[in-house]
Scaffold this motif. Structure first.
Motif, PDB file in Angstrom:
ATOM      1  N   UNK A  16      -5.408  -8.026 -10.084  1.00  0.00           N
ATOM      2  CA  UNK A  16      -4.161  -7.372 -10.447  1.00  0.00           C
ATOM      3  C   UNK A  16      -4.156  -5.914  -9.969  1.00  0.00           C
ATOM      4  N   UNK A  17      -5.286  -5.213 -10.112  1.00  0.00           N
ATOM      5  CA  UNK A  17      -5.305  -3.801  -9.724  1.00  0.00           C
ATOM      6  C   UNK A  17      -5.250  -3.636  -8.206  1.00  0.00           C
ATOM      7  N   UNK A  18      -5.788  -4.584  -7.470  1.00  0.00           N
ATOM      8  CA  UNK A  18      -5.753  -4.498  -6.015  1.00  0.00           C
ATOM      9  C   UNK A  18      -4.387  -4.900  -5.482  1.00  0.00           C
ATOM     10  N   UNK A  19      -3.864  -5.988  -5.969  1.00  0.00           N
ATOM     11  CA  UNK A  19      -2.622  -6.527  -5.426  1.00  0.00           C
ATOM     12  C   UNK A  19      -1.382  -5.777  -5.895  1.00  0.00           C
ATOM     13  N   UNK A  20      -1.416  -5.182  -7.079  1.00  0.00           N
ATOM     14  CA  UNK A  20      -0.201  -4.581  -7.603  1.00  0.00           C
ATOM     15  C   UNK A  20      -0.098  -3.091  -7.291  1.00  0.00           C
ATOM     16  N   UNK A  21      -1.077  -2.544  -6.601  1.00  0.00           N
ATOM     17  CA  UNK A  21      -0.996  -1.120  -6.286  1.00  0.00           C
ATOM     18  C   UNK A  21       0.030  -0.899  -5.181  1.00  0.00           C
ATOM     19  N   UNK A  22       0.745   0.205  -5.289  1.00  0.00           N
ATOM     20  CA  UNK A  22       1.783   0.508  -4.312  1.00  0.00           C
ATOM     21  C   UNK A  22       1.129   0.989  -3.021  1.00  0.00           C
ATOM     22  N   UNK A  23       1.571   0.474  -1.879  1.00  0.00           N
ATOM     23  CA  UNK A  23       0.970   0.916  -0.615  1.00  0.00           C
ATOM     24  C   UNK A  23       1.401   2.340  -0.287  1.00  0.00           C
ATOM     25  N   UNK A  24       0.469   3.116   0.215  1.00  0.00           N
ATOM     26  CA  UNK A  24       0.783   4.493   0.604  1.00  0.00           C
ATOM     27  C   UNK A  24       1.323   4.492   2.027  1.00  0.00           C
ATOM     28  N   UNK A  25       2.309   5.307   2.248  1.00  0.00           N
ATOM     29  CA  UNK A  25       2.862   5.447   3.584  1.00  0.00           C
ATOM     30  C   UNK A  25       2.054   6.499   4.332  1.00  0.00           C
ATOM     31  N   UNK A  26       1.463   6.101   5.442  1.00  0.00           N
ATOM     32  CA  UNK A  26       0.649   6.999   6.238  1.00  0.00           C
ATOM     33  C   UNK A  26       1.384   7.265   7.544  1.00  0.00           C
ATOM     34  N   UNK A  27       1.462   8.539   7.896  1.00  0.00           N
ATOM     35  CA  UNK A  27       2.153   8.904   9.129  1.00  0.00           C
ATOM     36  C   UNK A  27       1.345   8.450  10.336  1.00  0.00           C
ATOM     37  N   UNK A  28       2.012   7.880  11.319  1.00  0.00           N
ATOM     38  CA  UNK A  28       1.359   7.432  12.541  1.00  0.00           C
ATOM     39  C   UNK A  28       1.135   8.635  13.455  1.00  0.00           C
ATOM     40  N   UNK A  29      -0.124   9.016  13.636  1.00  0.00           N
ATOM     41  CA  UNK A  29      -0.450  10.188  14.445  1.00  0.00           C
ATOM     42  C   UNK A  29      -0.870   9.830  15.865  1.00  0.00           C
TER      43      UNK A  29
END
Length: 85
Positions: A16-29
């Motif tokens: 639950x803690x792995x799957x329900x965490x919100x994905x972070x948006x990482x800028x494409x550098x």
């Protein structure tokens, strides 16, 4: 039986803690890095990364020269017979 229930509960909490965490948006550098490294400014590509790249390059060259010197030393040492006392 109690151990089995605890393991099942632990598995559910971990999932639950792995799957329900919100994905972070990482800028494409990547495009900026490509532009920086492909720019023609007279610098070799292995030094365009800055001081960290220069330090890594110098350390690599120093270790290569020291290693080659040590190999030559050991070959010369091995080519002469040892004196037996």
């Amino acid at each position: 039986m109690l151990l089995t229930k605890q393991l099942m509960a632990l598995r559910q909490v971990a999932r639950r803690s792995i799957c329900s965490s919100a994905p972070r948006q990482v800028e494409n550098k990547v495009p900026q890095k490509q532009k920086h490294f492909q720019e023609d400014n007279g610098m070799p590509v292995h030094l365009k990364g800055g001081s960290a790249d220069a330090l890594l390059y110098r350390m690599t060259m120093a270790l290569t020269v020291l290693g080659a010197g040590y190999v030559v030393y050991e070959l010369v040492k091995a080519s002469f017979p040892q004196k037996k006392d």
